[in-house]
Each structure stands twice: as structure tokens, then as C-alpha cells.
Design an enzyme around this catalytic site. Structure first.
Site, PDB file in Angstrom:
ATOM      1  N   ARG A   8       1.138  -0.795   0.000  1.00 18.60           N
ATOM      2  CA  ARG A   8       0.000   0.000   0.000  1.00 18.60           C
ATOM      3  C   ARG A   8       0.940   0.656   0.000  1.00 18.60           C
ATOM      4  O   ARG A   8       1.414   0.831   0.442  1.00 18.60           O
ATOM      5  CB  ARG A   8      -1.477  -1.079  -0.600  1.00 18.60           C
ATOM      6  CG  ARG A   8      -2.298  -1.753   0.234  1.00 18.60           C
ATOM      7  CD  ARG A   8      -2.329  -1.711  -0.142  1.00 18.60           C
ATOM      8  NE  ARG A   8      -2.770  -2.906   0.230  1.00 18.60           N
ATOM      9  CZ  ARG A   8      -3.206  -2.230   0.250  1.00 18.60           C
ATOM     10  NH1 ARG A   8      -3.170  -1.862   0.254  1.00 18.60           N
ATOM     11  NH2 ARG A   8      -3.706  -2.227   0.195  1.00 18.60           N
ATOM     12  N   ASP A 152      -1.532   0.729   1.287  1.00 21.10           N
ATOM     13  CA  ASP A 152      -2.488   0.773   0.161  1.00 21.10           C
ATOM     14  C   ASP A 152      -2.669   2.145  -0.454  1.00 21.10           C
ATOM     15  O   ASP A 152      -3.370   2.271  -1.454  1.00 21.10           O
ATOM     16  CB  ASP A 152      -3.873   0.261   0.574  1.00 21.10           C
ATOM     17  CG  ASP A 152      -3.907  -1.231   0.815  1.00 21.10           C
ATOM     18  OD1 ASP A 152      -2.929  -1.899   0.482  1.00 21.10           O
ATOM     19  OD2 ASP A 152      -4.902  -1.716   1.351  1.00 21.10           O
TER      20      ASP A 152
END
EC number: 3.2.1.-
Length: 454
Positions: A8, A152
Site C-alpha cells: 500500500r 495501500d
């Protein structure tokens, strides 16, 4: 991290090295990428530590204690609270300094995190987000801390418009500079080896200000092997260097990558195992640390609430591990705790479809998770008794459905018909072999009428 795929910088003032423990120096202030050494801080007040203390008679306690609770994992800052974040960080980092150890924090509060999935939340807007980050920086007070910034946030952008991506990139770059000025070593979201291509991930990292960071982390909350992540990281570093960004390093999450890879959600998968123990002594000039970013035993949000400690998961992860019993010394002062809510990035679940007829392929759909207004699906593709070199799966979208992201394949849409063709790396299948792809969609969960062609 939830379906992520769901699954992420200011100049730092130089501070001399201090705090020598067990003959190893750790940085008291700034440290260049790749130069930090010492012992990672083990928080004595984690969910697993509390469970072990409360369940001395459980048959799983000794195993969980020796192989998981004994090891340092990152503390997640996932609850957006402007009034308490500074004191929480100060207590945690202060306890690590008192123990002569290096703390690691996962900062997880950016607006629209997880694209509204099971780990949705965070700051209400980017202005308040920067205020929150400022509180974190004040809590650091110049003490060296590894910070994994916003899982993310870079690898998963499908829910954002072009303008929102630009705004997020600017926010991440500003947060990086703020935290660097406070003594942190900052790493940005690098996805993982089965997600975005290395060149694309490098482009996104550059746009988000990795030039001012110490590097990037990969495999957060995921299951990709250390070997795959190392190779992927080298490719990202090479792409960054080609664009004029050099001297960066990688951090790899090894918390759950000692067994099978596959579906991002490990809540009910008994093939997972903890990977190598967390350390700053990686033996690789390109890798700053192997960390347990995702605390082993804490759920992904599928079978159990995200971030909740589940002893059955912990026991399964620890069983059969090649790791020896831990030797990390405990810290002293128990800091306040914030249970992490993580977003597991997605990968590829195992196939279960029976072998199809010779020279053909078959596809089977499974709903990996669902939430209000959307869902994550996984499709298993399996070759018949003859090898195939390329496959495609088509199906009609139901009313109200639209697909926003696909991994493990290439998406095309014609009217209401969806077609996913193999990616470059998973199109050739030997007889009976399987490949997988996944997707994020809005609307009612499900996919029917799948047709596979090879």
C-alpha cells in the site's frame, strides 16, 4: 489492509548516534537509509501479549508465546484522534528509547483509506490529516522511528479521480517531509510482487514523494515470499534510479509469508506460516528491515473483525514454522495500545475447479468479501488435460454492477459483458494447473455465467 487489492520532506538535522544496548548502537536521531542498526522494539502490551497473559492454561499458549508474542511487530496508528495521537506516540517511542530499542509505527489514517472497503476510515479530509500527522511528529520528538506510511495509499488508487490522486500524492509527500523532520525513517507503500508492475509502482512512488523518503515497503499484510519481494524490490529500485531517484531502500513484511501464497484474506487459511523474524540486520544493502507490519494472529476482516486477535489464527501461523524460539528481550514500560485495523492487499487464491475437458479451461467464481455497495471477487482458471498458452474468462454483469479494478489479468468491457484475459505471467498453464485473478466491483456481489476459453 481490505480488499487491497482487496488486499500500500524537510532537511533533517544531524543527531549523533546514542543509546548503546548489548553492544549495538541505535540511532537517536536521523540515519541515512541502510545505516540503521540495533534491536527492534517489542511492545509488551500487544493484543497477542495480553492474550498470552490471560490464557496461561490454553494448550496453544506456549507455541504462540514463543514464536509470535516474543517478537516485535509494528504499532498501528489507525484511530483518527487529534487530541490523543501525540501522547500515544510519545509514550510508545519513549518506552522504546528507555529499552534502547528501535520502534516501528504503521501510520494508517489517510482519507478514503482502503477505497471504502472493510478497513475504511481515517481522517475526514486532508487538512485534518496533516494536523494528525503533525501530532505524530511532535510525539516522535527527534527519536529515530521506522514509519510505514499509509498501507495501500499508493498501490490502491482505483476509487480516486485523477485530481484526488494528485491531492493524495501531495498529502503523502507533505506527511513524509513532516515526519522526516521529526527524526523518522519514512517508507511509502510499494504494494507487493503480485500487484502492480514494478515500473508502474515506481512511477506512483515518485509521484508521491519517495525522493524525500528513505524508501518503500512491500508485502504489507500479504503472503508473497521474501524471494519474490526482494526481486520485485530490486526492479522498483532500478526503475526509480532510472528516473533519477537513487539511494532508496526496501522494507519487507515477513509476518505471514513463510507458507503458501494466495488469497489476501488469511482468516481461515491454514496454509499460512509466519516468515522470518523481524530484524534490521538483513544482510542486503537494498533492504533496511524485515518487519512484521501485520501482527500475526490479527484477522484480515473476512471470517473475523479486522484487527481482532484470534488465537486459532496465531496458532496456525506458528505451527510448522522454521523459525527457532525467539530471543528478543522485552521492553519495560507498557505504552498505550491502539488495536490495528489493517488492509490486506489481495493476491491469488488457490483454485478448486475440477479439471475440465482436454484442451479447454474452466472458471469458478468466489466472493472473497463484500461490503455496503461493493464486493471483491476471485476467479480460478484451470486447464484441462492439455497445456494451454493463454486464457480468457467472460461473463455478463448483473444490473447495477461495475468493475473498478482487476489484478492477475487484463480487463475489457463490451456493453454489459466483461472479459478478463491472462496477465503476461499467468497465461501458460500445464495440464491441470491453475491461475487466478481477482477484482473489485460495485453493486450486488456475485458473478454467474462464466465462460472460459483457451
Amino acid at each position: 489492509m481490505v480488499p487491497s487489492p482487496p488486499r500500500r520532506r524537510l532537511v533533517l538535522a544531524a543527531v549523533s548516534l546514542a543509546c548503546v544496548t548489548a553492544g549495538v548502537a541505535i540511532g537517536a536521531g536521523t540515519a541515512s537509509a541502510g545505516t540503521l542498526s540495533g534491536t527492534l522494539y517489542r511492545d509488551p502490551d500487544t493484543a497477542v501479549a495480553r492474550w498470552v497473559a490471560a490464557n496461561p492454561g490454553d494448550s496453544r499458549t506456549a507455541l504462540i508465546s514463543s514464536r509470535i508474542a516474543s517478537q516485535p511487530a509494528t504499532r498501528w496508528l489507525s484511530n483518527f484522534n487529534l487530541s490523543t495521537v501525540q501522547s500515544e506516540v510519545s509514550t510508545f517511542v519513549g518506552a522504546a528509547a528507555g529499552a534502547g530499542q528501535v520502534p516501528a509505527l504503521t501510520v494508517y489514517g489517510i482519507p478514503n483509506r482502503d477505497c471504502g472497503g472493510a478497513s475504511a476510515g481515517g481522517a475526514p479530509d486532508l487538512t485534518q490529516y496533516q494536523t494528525w500527522v503533525g501530532g505524530i511528529a511532535r510525539g516522535l520528538a527527534g527519536r529515530t522511528t521506522l514509519i510505514l506510511l499509509e498501507p495501500d495509499s499508493i498501490a490502491l488508487q482505483t476509487c480516486l479521480s485523477a485530481g484526488e490522486i494528485t491531492a493524495r500524492d501531495q498529502a503523502l509527500a507533505t506527511a513524509t517531509r513532516t515526519l522526516k523532520a521529526a527524526g523518522a525513517k519514512v517508507y511509502l507503500d510499494g504494494g507487493h510482487s503480485a500487484w502492480n508492475a514494478a515500473g508502474e509502482q515506481a512511477r506512483r512512488l515518485a509521484a508521491a514523494g519517495v525522493a524525500d523518503a528513505d524508501g518503500f515497503y512491500t508485502n504489507a499484510s500479504n503472503f508473497q515470499s521474501t524471494a519474490n519481494e526482494t526481486a520485485f524490490g530490486r526492479s522498483v529500485l532500478s526503475s526509480l534510479s532510472g528516473s533519477g531517484i537513487a539511494g532508496k531502500r526496501q522494507v519487507i513484511d515477513t509476518s505471514r509469508n513463510g507458507g503458501a501464497a494466495g488469497d489476501w484474506c488469511g482468516d481461515d487459511n491454514t496454509d499460512r506460516r509466519i516468515g522470518r523474524y523481524p530484524t534490521l540486520d538483513t544482510g542486503d544493502a537494498n533492504i533496511d528491515a524485515y518487519l512484521w507490519i501485520k501482527p500475526p494472529g490479527e484477522a484480515d476482516g473476512c471470517a473475523f473483525p479486522a484487527g481482532s486477535f484470534q488465537p486459532a489464527l496465531a496458532s496456525s501461523l506458528a505451527t510448522g514454522s522454521a523459525n527457532p524460539p525467539a530471543t528478543t528481550p522485552p521492553a519495560t514500560t507498557p505504552p498505550a495500545t491502539t488495536p490495528p485495523v489493517t488492509t490486506p492487499p489481495a493476491t491469488t487464491p488457490p483454485a478448486t475447479t475440477p479439471p475440465p475437458a482436454t484442451g479447454s479451461c474452466a472458471a469458478t467464481y468466489t466472493t472473497s468479501s463484500s461490503w455496503n455497495g461493493g464486493f471483491q471477487g476471485a476467479v480460478a482458471v484451470k486447464a484441462g488435460s492439455s497445456a494451454i498458452n493463454g486464457w480468457s474468462v467472460s461473463w455478463p454483469l448483473a444490473s447495477g454492477q461495475s468493475i473498478s479494478q482487476v489484478w492477475g489479468g487484463t480487463l475489457s468491457v463490451s456493453g454489459s459483458t466483461v472479459t478478463v484475459r491472462n496477465a503476461a505471467w499467468n497465461g501458460s498453464l500445464q495440464p491441470g494447473a491453475a491461475a487466478e485473478f481477482g477484482f473489485i466491483a460495485s453493486g450486488p456481489a456475485g458473478a454467474s455465467g462464466l465462460a472460459c476459453s483457451a
